[in-house]
Design a protein around this motif. Structure first.
Motif, PDB file in Angstrom:
ATOM      1  N   UNK A 127      37.510  64.231  52.440  1.00 48.50           N
ATOM      2  CA  UNK A 127      36.950  63.288  51.467  1.00 48.50           C
ATOM      3  C   UNK A 127      38.041  62.643  50.626  1.00 48.50           C
ATOM      4  N   UNK A 128      39.013  63.432  50.185  1.00 43.77           N
ATOM      5  CA  UNK A 128      40.107  62.890  49.378  1.00 43.77           C
ATOM      6  C   UNK A 128      40.957  61.928  50.205  1.00 43.77           C
ATOM      7  N   UNK A 129      41.205  62.282  51.445  1.00 44.20           N
ATOM      8  CA  UNK A 129      41.985  61.423  52.329  1.00 44.20           C
ATOM      9  C   UNK A 129      41.248  60.103  52.554  1.00 44.20           C
ATOM     10  N   UNK A 130      39.955  60.195  52.818  1.00 47.95           N
ATOM     11  CA  UNK A 130      39.147  58.987  53.038  1.00 47.95           C
ATOM     12  C   UNK A 130      39.127  58.110  51.790  1.00 47.95           C
ATOM     13  N   UNK A 131      38.917  58.717  50.636  1.00 48.52           N
ATOM     14  CA  UNK A 131      38.867  57.953  49.387  1.00 48.52           C
ATOM     15  C   UNK A 131      40.201  57.264  49.123  1.00 48.52           C
TER      16      UNK A 131
END
Length: 176
Positions: A65-69
């Motif tokens: 999720x952090x990578x995607x964001x």
């Protein structure tokens, strides 16, 4: 609130046409060559893999999720793009140290070595493409391209123009 049409009335339409044309040509050339570098490493890593590996290198291990964001894309897209990187040993999946149910992605030693090979090859390509440019011209081009990319990113995120300016000021250029 001014419309898009209102904002362009004071701008030179010929210059805007030339700019959009050059951006389109750049996008086509970048896709054709994938700006992949030189020698044997030319076209050896696709854009998605390079951007994912680069982000993990710059920011360290993180969850999907952090990578995607951070990349401005959907988590399912990151999951799909990371799978072959895990399969080839460039990225490691580990359990989160505080929440064993969560997955953390990190660059493997093999991924770090591969990323450095590709960066080196791409550096050489940039040196060749900008041969004859002064250092100031390279810096100016990089600054303007960073600003352009930041403005596109802010627009895609739906930020108003004032917030776009703030985002631009905080945007950083990845080290290579």
């Amino acid at each position: 609130m001014p419309t898009s049409q209102d904002m362009t009335t004071d701008l030179d339409p010929g210059l805007l046409d030339a700019l959009q044309h050059q951006v389109a040509v750049f996008a086509r050339r970048a896709e054709q060559t994938r700006l992949g570098g030189t020698g044997q490493l030319r076209n050896s890593m696709d854009r998605a893999a390079y951007l994912l590996l680069n982000r993990l290198d710059q920011e360290g291990p993180m969850g999907v999720k952090a990578l995607a964001a951070g990349m401005g894309i959907d988590s399912s897209t990151v999951t799909r793009q990371v799978a072959p990187l895990v399969d080839t040993g460039l990225v490691k999946r580990t359990s989160h140290p505080e929440d064993g149910r969560a997955v953390v992605l990190q660059l493997s030693p093999r991924g770090q070595a591969r990323l450095e090979e590709v960066r080196s090859s791409r550096r050489e390509l940039m040196a060749q493409v900008t041969d004859g440019w002064t250092e100031a011209e390279r810096e100016s081009f990089c600054t303007l391209l960073t600003r352009f990319n930041s403005a596109l990113s802010a627009r895609q995120a739906g930020l108003p123009p004032v917030e776009r300016e703030t985002e631009r000021d905080t945007e950083t250029t990845p080290a290579s």
